[in-house]
Design an enzyme around this catalytic site. Sequence first.
Site, PDB file in Angstrom:
ATOM      1  N   ARG A   1       1.072  -1.620   0.411  1.00  0.00           N
ATOM      2  CA  ARG A   1       0.166  -0.066   0.511  1.00  0.00           C
ATOM      3  C   ARG A   1       1.184   1.222  -0.102  1.00  0.00           C
ATOM      4  NH1 ARG A   1      -3.773   0.184   5.675  1.00  0.00           N
ATOM      5  NH2 ARG A   1      -4.576  -1.522   4.021  1.00  0.00           N
TER       6      ARG A   1
ATOM      7  N   HIS B   1      -5.482  -9.382   8.960  1.00  0.00           N
ATOM      8  CA  HIS B   1      -3.941  -9.228   8.466  1.00  0.00           C
ATOM      9  C   HIS B   1      -2.844  -9.719   9.091  1.00  0.00           C
ATOM     10  CE1 HIS B   1      -1.813  -4.241   8.649  1.00  0.00           C
ATOM     11  NE2 HIS B   1      -0.900  -5.176   9.801  1.00  0.00           N
TER      12      HIS B   1
ATOM     13  N   ASP C   1      -3.567  -7.887   3.534  1.00  0.00           N
ATOM     14  CA  ASP C   1      -4.937  -8.257   3.890  1.00  0.00           C
ATOM     15  C   ASP C   1      -5.467  -9.064   3.175  1.00  0.00           C
ATOM     16  OD1 ASP C   1      -4.312  -6.681   5.542  1.00  0.00           O
ATOM     17  OD2 ASP C   1      -5.667  -4.672   4.614  1.00  0.00           O
TER      18      ASP C   1
ATOM     19  N   HIS D   1       1.930  -1.990   5.194  1.00  0.00           N
ATOM     20  CA  HIS D   1       1.708  -2.429   4.026  1.00  0.00           C
ATOM     21  C   HIS D   1       2.637  -1.817   3.216  1.00  0.00           C
ATOM     22  CE1 HIS D   1      -2.290  -4.677   4.434  1.00  0.00           C
ATOM     23  NE2 HIS D   1      -2.690  -4.097   5.310  1.00  0.00           N
TER      24      HIS D   1
ATOM     25  N   GLU E   1      -7.549  -7.561  13.901  1.00  0.00           N
ATOM     26  CA  GLU E   1      -7.674  -7.879  12.201  1.00  0.00           C
ATOM     27  C   GLU E   1      -7.338  -9.223  11.978  1.00  0.00           C
ATOM     28  OE1 GLU E   1      -6.685  -4.587  10.484  1.00  0.00           O
ATOM     29  OE2 GLU E   1      -7.309  -3.204  11.463  1.00  0.00           O
TER      30      GLU E   1
END
Length: 221
Positions: A90, A203, A142, A135, A200
């Site tokens: 990301r 993740h 994810d 990320h 999460e």
Amino acid sequence: MKFYSLFLFLFFGNILNAQLPEGFVYAHEIIPDLEVELRYFSTNNFVGKPIEGYHANRLILTKNAAIALKKVQDELEDINLCLKVYDGYRPQTAVNHFIVWARDLNDTIKKSEFYPNVPKRNLFLEEYIATRSGHSKGSTIDLTIIDGNTGKPLDMGSPYDFFGEASWVNYSGITDIQKKNRQLLKSIMAKHGFRNYPKEWWHFTLINEPFPQTFFDFPVK
Ligand SMILES: C[C@@H](N)C(=O)N[C@H](C)C(=O)O
Ligand SMILES: [Zn+2]
């Protein structure tokens, strides 16, 4: 013939990767059958708009992370399951978009779907979104598990990017099947070198990530 194919793969693979920093790959080169739906390339995310820095539905990862993920995929395929990935590398530009979005407390268009029980102003504070994300180092992913025949995701007890206690890995208010599915994902990822983020279920970060200190900012294209 095999040698010729390998030569072509390496030659053209290198050309395709030429735009990526050293040590990064397009995940499909290592895992051709991987299901990828980059949510931040679409409107189906907590912002409700495509996120800056995502220009294609192409999963980019560090080569080490992709090789480890291939082992997870191979093992799941033996039991007629597969991986589905929602995000990988990301760019910091995308994270900056999240930060700007979070400042506008009037924009809650996706609240009921993604963060009904967490005030928008707390999303970073409660660590559901990071200002400097793992990320961006390229080895965080994810993902979920899907059925090999139907392509349907296994029931994990909460949807992807649902920010709240229901997504905590050890949340007790879910069914035994949902717990079993979370444990399957967590244990198979752990077996191949990934650690889970307790808030999460989707993740994961490669424990021996090659760029632990570097936040990259090249576009996903
Ligand atoms: C936003 C969510 N998908 C996520 O990845 N959260 C972690 C904490 C992050 O932003 O790194
Ligand atoms: Zn994540």
